[in-house]
Design a protein around this motif. Sequence first.
Motif, mmCIF file in Angstrom:
data_model
loop_
_atom_site.group_PDB
_atom_site.id
_atom_site.type_symbol
_atom_site.label_atom_id
_atom_site.label_comp_id
_atom_site.label_asym_id
_atom_site.label_seq_id
_atom_site.Cartn_x
_atom_site.Cartn_y
_atom_site.Cartn_z
ATOM 1 N N ASN A 183 0.850 -1.185 0.000
ATOM 2 C CA ASN A 183 0.000 0.000 0.000
ATOM 3 C C ASN A 183 0.890 1.241 0.000
ATOM 4 O O ASN A 183 1.664 1.431 0.931
ATOM 5 N N VAL A 192 -2.672 8.090 -1.089
ATOM 6 C CA VAL A 192 -1.593 7.343 -1.719
ATOM 7 C C VAL A 192 -0.610 8.318 -2.357
ATOM 8 O O VAL A 192 -0.963 9.445 -2.706
ATOM 9 N N THR A 194 1.229 7.485 -5.113
ATOM 10 C CA THR A 194 1.384 7.227 -6.540
ATOM 11 C C THR A 194 0.650 8.289 -7.348
ATOM 12 O O THR A 194 -0.397 8.788 -6.929
ATOM 13 N N SER A 199 -0.573 2.811 -10.302
ATOM 14 C CA SER A 199 -0.528 2.143 -9.001
ATOM 15 C C SER A 199 0.831 1.496 -8.860
ATOM 16 O O SER A 199 1.586 1.374 -9.838
ATOM 17 N N LYS A 216 -2.281 -7.910 -8.137
ATOM 18 C CA LYS A 216 -2.431 -7.195 -6.868
ATOM 19 C C LYS A 216 -3.329 -8.019 -5.960
ATOM 20 O O LYS A 216 -4.413 -8.464 -6.366
ATOM 21 N N ARG A 268 -5.172 0.428 -8.625
ATOM 22 C CA ARG A 268 -5.234 1.807 -8.111
ATOM 23 C C ARG A 268 -6.314 1.928 -7.037
ATOM 24 O O ARG A 268 -6.107 2.572 -6.001
ATOM 25 N N GLU A 271 -5.545 -0.113 -3.857
ATOM 26 C CA GLU A 271 -4.639 0.636 -2.979
ATOM 27 C C GLU A 271 -5.382 1.750 -2.263
ATOM 28 O O GLU A 271 -5.108 2.051 -1.096
#
Length: 298
Positions: A183, A192, A194, A199, A216, A268, A271
């Motif tokens: 994560n 996040v 990113t 992701s 993932k 994405r 996460e």
Amino acid sequence: MPYGHASSRLDQSSRNPLRARAAGGQACGKSIAAPPSIDGRTGSTAPAPPVGHPRGAARSAPGPIRRSRTCRGPPDAEPNARARRREGALTMSSISIIGLGQMARVLADRALDGAHAVEVVGRDAAKAADVAAALGRGATAGTVGAAPAGDIVILAVPAGSAVPVVSRYGDALAGKVVVDISNPFNSEATGVVTPEGTSVAQEIAKAAPASAHVVKAFNTVFGGVLAQGRPVDVFLAGDDARAKARTSAFVESIGLRPWDTGDLAMARWLEGAGVLMMGLGRHGVGAYDFSLGVTTAG
């Protein structure tokens, strides 16, 4: 954080497909205490975030390895279980786990319970050997940078380390299913780090050999909950159908329920679900001893 024991659900309505389940109650079999923090530290009273939080960079000596019989639900409880098994040769016999934190150790323990051969790999060779010895049941310690023994390679490393680790392994990952469990939280675990439109898992896929397939998974399960041995839901995403089927078969073999969310672009949002869980832990639930799950109506 210390493990709590809640008994209620946030939403028990079958009309709501997404629910957060409290993870208290009796686990299967006899066990000894697992480390109380998802980031691999023992004795911490700080909230335990899902794997990949920046605090996860600090690692302690290997804690005790939990021993329990895996709780297993009905084999065909998930509607697509039979179809996945019909695809053939999906249950893996060898798993390599890169990382030595709590999540790595709990996944290794459950994989061994599921009759898989397990290799653990870490930068500290002595610590890796200690973890393998503590796991027992034939677990081995691999060498960083060498070709992983497993057909499924689980990256149990902080989000910021995942792409460099994959780049270091290079062609040694050719033909492997690479499972990213990280994560990419910001420092407060409120978002996040990113960029929009990508992701960690997608960046890993760019760095991996073309014949490797990234999935993932496991990033929406707290390590402390996973260590209890209870059957919880695991959301996964990936571009290769067979890699997802093999990952799903592994998830089922360790007593968990896989749910396919779509292609790797969905990572994405998985996460982001890690951020959601941190918010629930801080506010709605008030603890980190719960899991997200799916209830189907009818």
